[in-house]
Design an enzyme around this catalytic site. Sequence first.
Site, PDB file in Angstrom:
ATOM      1  N   TRP A 323       0.834  -1.205   0.000  1.00 13.83           N
ATOM      2  CA  TRP A 323       0.000   0.000   0.000  1.00 13.83           C
ATOM      3  C   TRP A 323       0.867   1.252   0.000  1.00 13.83           C
ATOM      4  O   TRP A 323       0.517   2.275  -0.602  1.00 13.83           O
ATOM      5  CB  TRP A 323      -0.913   0.000   1.227  1.00 13.83           C
ATOM      6  N   HIS A 324       2.016   1.187   0.675  1.00  8.74           N
ATOM      7  CA  HIS A 324       2.865   2.374   0.794  1.00  8.74           C
ATOM      8  C   HIS A 324       3.595   2.705  -0.507  1.00  8.74           C
ATOM      9  O   HIS A 324       3.973   3.864  -0.714  1.00  8.74           O
ATOM     10  CB  HIS A 324       3.887   2.179   1.913  1.00  8.74           C
ATOM     11  N   GLY A 325       3.827   1.738  -1.346  1.00  3.86           N
ATOM     12  CA  GLY A 325       4.530   2.059  -2.575  1.00  3.86           C
ATOM     13  C   GLY A 325       4.862   0.828  -3.386  1.00  3.86           C
ATOM     14  O   GLY A 325       4.939  -0.287  -2.860  1.00  3.86           O
ATOM     15  N   PHE A 472       2.026   8.698  -1.226  1.00  3.00           N
ATOM     16  CA  PHE A 472       1.304   7.433  -1.077  1.00  3.00           C
ATOM     17  C   PHE A 472      -0.181   7.613  -1.351  1.00  3.00           C
ATOM     18  O   PHE A 472      -0.899   6.646  -1.366  1.00  3.00           O
ATOM     19  CB  PHE A 472       1.500   6.878   0.328  1.00  3.00           C
TER      20      PHE A 472
END
Length: 472
Positions: A323-325, A472
């Site tokens: 989800w963060h990257g 993000f």
Amino acid sequence: MLFNSYAFWLFFAIVAALYFRLRHRGQNVLLLVASYYFYGCWDWRFLGLIAFSTVVDYYVALGLAATEQPGRRKMLLGLSVTVNLGLLAFFKYFGFFAEEFGRLLTTIGAPALIPRLDIVLPVGISFYTFQTMSYTIDVYRRQCEPTRNFLDFAVYVSFFPQLVAGPIERATHFLPQVTHPRVHKPGDFAEGLYLVMTGLFRKVFVADTLAMVVNGIFATPTSELSGIEVLIGVYAFAFQIYGDFSGYSAMARGVSKWLGFDLMENFRRPYFAETPSEFWQRWHISLSQWLRDYLYIPLGGNRGGTLLTSRNLMLTMLLGGLWHGAAWTFIVWGAFHGFILCAYRVWETRRGRQAIRDTSWLGRQARRVLMFHLVCFSWLLFRADSLTQVGQMLSLLATDLTWTPLAGTMLGMLAFYAGPLLLLESWQESRPAGDGLLTSPWWVRAGAYACLAQLMILFPPPVPSEFIYFQF
């Protein structure tokens, strides 16, 4: 550009001046216009994305409320999830997976005829897609009644203080605040001022100044660094990312409080956590709860024994990392957090939770120090440009602990800029109510705010930095 601090506060002052002259519906119209203008100042072309997601989930929720047929309800929920995750996957992950698949084909000798698209990542897309998905899932579960007023739902999705970096608000908590007239309580201004001042201090004095130290270390070839410099650079990043993200969340909550809204608390002094599970109850709380309620528990949670629980924890944290990257560093970061969650859980199960929880002051501090360093190791994974850089820096930490003049300068800067925050939070952690400053007499708060303002004015960051979580 409205993401510049000065421009934002001017924008907010204009919105507030108009806002308090309007009635409930007029306020919501103004909030929607202001939110879309705010987002459009970054790139107006992506306004269509947030509008499209809003329209889809609004009508999906109405459709879920209008039918009792299980098959149709699942189809509607699937439409919402597909649209939201499809947009997220295309803009955030297409390039990463296309590149990795191309490398795989090249490795086995096959032609890698995969199109490469230079796609700009819409700011905050991970936040508002998760927020709209939680709405349709809650309606599907019958935990939330859908709103039939499109204006209200559009404000819920695009509310500008938390649009681009959270917290990720649940409809059950935030939507009623949109649909009902705002009622300002006597302590709202004081609480909003407390949140804005402490948030600005974390962002401007702590995060933006330490960014110079962190960026210098991670941009320097590892052949020119010592292990001590790397270690202090990682410590500096731990406080940079905390000051940056918690500062934004606090300011978003403070601005919202002034407008009559109550956003959820997103950080609760995470570096005082004693275990991995406690850390995630204190860090990015809105995402932690989202992953718990919409991923971990549906997977089975802790109901299937040690092996299945460990599997569920690992899958949840792997997806949390992704989800963060779109990078291997984020995936490994998530895997590491999943691993320590599983390891601590197994340890507590075998030894007995009370048996390993030494209640003495020294025992608690030892657990906090250990947990802080585990988190710092994860921050190295999070911040590094590649896994190769991670390996090189770990090698330096293991083989070269030479003290250098640069290390002394960096340590002094870390102590000067992060020390006041650490002292403030140590005092708050020792108070029964937590945020002791907010419950202190007005003259104590005034003195504290004056000190924070002086520090920000006398020691400004050399170069202002954008919020880290905007990416993000």
